[in-house]
Motif scaffolding. Structure first.
Motif, PDB file in Angstrom:
ATOM      1  N   GLN A  31       0.716  -0.997  -0.096  1.00  0.00           N
ATOM      2  CA  GLN A  31      -0.081  -0.051  -0.155  1.00  0.00           C
ATOM      3  C   GLN A  31       0.905   1.229   0.065  1.00  0.00           C
ATOM      4  N   VAL A  32       1.085   2.001  -1.127  1.00  0.00           N
ATOM      5  CA  VAL A  32       1.644   3.050  -1.279  1.00  0.00           C
ATOM      6  C   VAL A  32       0.955   4.172  -2.052  1.00  0.00           C
ATOM      7  N   ALA A  33       1.012   5.462  -1.836  1.00  0.00           N
ATOM      8  CA  ALA A  33       0.203   6.413  -2.602  1.00  0.00           C
ATOM      9  C   ALA A  33       0.931   6.345  -4.070  1.00  0.00           C
ATOM     10  N   ALA A  34       0.553   5.491  -4.668  1.00  0.00           N
ATOM     11  CA  ALA A  34       1.827   5.339  -6.062  1.00  0.00           C
ATOM     12  C   ALA A  34       1.230   6.183  -7.265  1.00  0.00           C
ATOM     13  N   THR A  35       2.187   6.889  -7.899  1.00  0.00           N
ATOM     14  CA  THR A  35       1.617   7.623  -8.936  1.00  0.00           C
ATOM     15  C   THR A  35       1.710   6.709 -10.219  1.00  0.00           C
ATOM     16  N   ASN A  36       2.829   5.821 -10.221  1.00  0.00           N
ATOM     17  CA  ASN A  36       2.946   4.762 -11.379  1.00  0.00           C
ATOM     18  C   ASN A  36       3.681   3.461 -11.006  1.00  0.00           C
ATOM     19  N   ILE A  37       3.283   2.338 -11.741  1.00  0.00           N
ATOM     20  CA  ILE A  37       3.989   1.073 -11.225  1.00  0.00           C
ATOM     21  C   ILE A  37       4.148   0.493 -12.565  1.00  0.00           C
ATOM     22  N   GLU A  38       5.420  -0.012 -12.519  1.00  0.00           N
ATOM     23  CA  GLU A  38       5.923  -0.674 -13.768  1.00  0.00           C
ATOM     24  C   GLU A  38       6.345  -2.185 -13.048  1.00  0.00           C
ATOM     25  N   SER A  39       6.655  -3.039 -14.022  1.00  0.00           N
ATOM     26  CA  SER A  39       7.205  -4.265 -13.608  1.00  0.00           C
ATOM     27  C   SER A  39       8.166  -4.712 -14.794  1.00  0.00           C
ATOM     28  N   CYS A  40       9.045  -5.992 -14.302  1.00  0.00           N
ATOM     29  CA  CYS A  40       9.976  -6.191 -15.165  1.00  0.00           C
ATOM     30  C   CYS A  40      10.388  -7.686 -14.860  1.00  0.00           C
ATOM     31  N   GLU A  41      11.203  -8.558 -15.680  1.00  0.00           N
ATOM     32  CA  GLU A  41      11.548  -9.728 -15.077  1.00  0.00           C
ATOM     33  C   GLU A  41      13.254  -9.840 -15.674  1.00  0.00           C
ATOM     34  N   THR A  42      13.909 -10.357 -14.686  1.00  0.00           N
ATOM     35  CA  THR A  42      15.666 -10.286 -15.165  1.00  0.00           C
ATOM     36  C   THR A  42      15.865 -11.678 -15.671  1.00  0.00           C
ATOM     37  N   ASP A  43      16.832 -11.502 -16.295  1.00  0.00           N
ATOM     38  CA  ASP A  43      17.324 -12.821 -17.022  1.00  0.00           C
ATOM     39  C   ASP A  43      17.327 -13.981 -16.035  1.00  0.00           C
ATOM     40  N   SER A  46      13.862 -12.950 -11.618  1.00  0.00           N
ATOM     41  CA  SER A  46      13.456 -12.078 -10.450  1.00  0.00           C
ATOM     42  C   SER A  46      12.463 -11.090 -11.106  1.00  0.00           C
ATOM     43  N   VAL A  47      11.438 -11.012 -10.561  1.00  0.00           N
ATOM     44  CA  VAL A  47      10.470 -10.052 -10.729  1.00  0.00           C
ATOM     45  C   VAL A  47      10.365  -8.833 -10.026  1.00  0.00           C
ATOM     46  N   PHE A  48      10.828  -7.449 -10.850  1.00  0.00           N
ATOM     47  CA  PHE A  48      10.684  -6.450 -10.153  1.00  0.00           C
ATOM     48  C   PHE A  48       9.471  -5.607 -10.333  1.00  0.00           C
ATOM     49  N   PHE A  49       9.237  -4.762  -8.996  1.00  0.00           N
ATOM     50  CA  PHE A  49       8.311  -3.938  -9.261  1.00  0.00           C
ATOM     51  C   PHE A  49       8.751  -2.397  -8.852  1.00  0.00           C
ATOM     52  N   ILE A  50       8.476  -1.567  -9.900  1.00  0.00           N
ATOM     53  CA  ILE A  50       8.952  -0.145  -9.629  1.00  0.00           C
ATOM     54  C   ILE A  50       7.728   0.659  -9.263  1.00  0.00           C
ATOM     55  N   VAL A  51       7.792   1.379  -8.367  1.00  0.00           N
ATOM     56  CA  VAL A  51       6.666   2.218  -7.833  1.00  0.00           C
ATOM     57  C   VAL A  51       7.079   3.685  -7.540  1.00  0.00           C
ATOM     58  N   SER A  86      11.142  19.195  -7.117  1.00  0.00           N
ATOM     59  CA  SER A  86      10.038  19.000  -8.141  1.00  0.00           C
ATOM     60  C   SER A  86       8.751  18.268  -7.425  1.00  0.00           C
ATOM     61  N   SER A  87       7.873  18.768  -7.880  1.00  0.00           N
ATOM     62  CA  SER A  87       6.531  18.352  -7.317  1.00  0.00           C
ATOM     63  C   SER A  87       5.894  17.086  -8.322  1.00  0.00           C
ATOM     64  N   SER A  88       6.863  16.482  -9.083  1.00  0.00           N
ATOM     65  CA  SER A  88       6.185  15.595 -10.008  1.00  0.00           C
ATOM     66  C   SER A  88       7.139  14.472 -10.392  1.00  0.00           C
ATOM     67  N   PHE A  89       8.076  14.433  -9.494  1.00  0.00           N
ATOM     68  CA  PHE A  89       9.094  13.387  -9.787  1.00  0.00           C
ATOM     69  C   PHE A  89       8.431  11.911  -9.733  1.00  0.00           C
ATOM     70  N   GLY A  90       8.770  11.037 -10.755  1.00  0.00           N
ATOM     71  CA  GLY A  90       8.075   9.918 -11.038  1.00  0.00           C
ATOM     72  C   GLY A  90       6.943   9.771 -11.771  1.00  0.00           C
ATOM     73  N   ARG A  91       6.299  10.871 -11.993  1.00  0.00           N
ATOM     74  CA  ARG A  91       5.317  10.787 -12.863  1.00  0.00           C
ATOM     75  C   ARG A  91       5.248  10.097 -14.217  1.00  0.00           C
ATOM     76  N   GLY A  92       6.549  10.382 -14.584  1.00  0.00           N
ATOM     77  CA  GLY A  92       6.845   9.426 -15.989  1.00  0.00           C
ATOM     78  C   GLY A  92       7.787   8.460 -15.390  1.00  0.00           C
ATOM     79  N   LEU A  93       7.650   6.985 -15.831  1.00  0.00           N
ATOM     80  CA  LEU A  93       8.107   5.902 -15.308  1.00  0.00           C
ATOM     81  C   LEU A  93       8.338   4.783 -16.215  1.00  0.00           C
ATOM     82  N   ALA A  94       9.466   4.444 -16.523  1.00  0.00           N
ATOM     83  CA  ALA A  94       9.740   3.198 -17.615  1.00  0.00           C
ATOM     84  C   ALA A  94      10.679   2.335 -17.041  1.00  0.00           C
ATOM     85  N   VAL A  95      10.684   1.206 -17.295  1.00  0.00           N
ATOM     86  CA  VAL A  95      11.652   0.194 -17.098  1.00  0.00           C
ATOM     87  C   VAL A  95      11.620  -0.850 -18.206  1.00  0.00           C
TER      88      VAL A  95
END
Length: 157
Positions: A31-43, A46-51, A86-95
């Motif tokens: 539970q986080v006040a999230a702006t964006n959530i992205e996910s990826c899988e390493t070789d 491992s499954v990462f979530f970037i929030v 910045s008041s919008s750090f993390g609004r754009g997020l990509a992995v």
């Protein structure tokens, strides 16, 4: 093991992870006040979530572990002079799909910070700045699967 993820909107955004096995069913939420959530899988699988959370100016990195989420890192806007206020750090997020590259947009400062994975954490690889004023460059970002290309958009006021 089959892996599924989804978002549930309940005032704050919760990331829900469901690990499904014929004999095991497990659900945990972050539970986080999230702006964006992205996910990826390493070789290595491992499954990462970037929030990202514009509320506190941080981007959190979680690894889906054995029946839990493990926070492995957070990246704070206060560590970078270009986006400190910045008041919008993390609004754009990509992995990238293999987790090797991460980009974090800060559209009110017209900056995108670029990071690369060093095997233990994300480290700064550079930044890209928008030209002009008030275009909100970095409002949305995308990275190609092999980290060869990045695309970014802004908003026309």
């Amino acid at each position: 093991m089959e892996y599924h993820s989804s978002l549930i909107f309940l005032g704050i955004i919760c990331l829900v992870s469901c690990f499904t096995d014929p004999e095991i069913q497990f659900v945990e939420s972050l539970q986080v006040a999230a702006t964006n959530i992205e996910s990826c899988e390493t070789d290595t699988g491992s499954v990462f979530f970037i929030v990202s959370s514009s509320d506190d100016g941080k981007v959190y990195v979680y690894v889906a572990g054995n029946m839990s989420f493990i926070q492995t890192q957070y990246i704070s806007k206060t560590d970078f002079s270009l986006v400190q206020d910045s008041s919008s750090f993390g609004r754009g997020l990509a992995v990238s799909s293999d987790c090797r590259c991460l980009s974090i947009g800060s559209p009110d400062k017209q900056v995108i910070l670029l990071f690369s994975w060093n095997g233990d954490s994300y480290v700064v690889a550079g930044n890209v700045t928008g030209e002009g004023t008030d275009i909100m460059f970095g409002n949305s970002v995308a990275i190609s699967p092999n980290c060869g290309y990045m695309a970014a958009t802004g908003l026309i006021p």
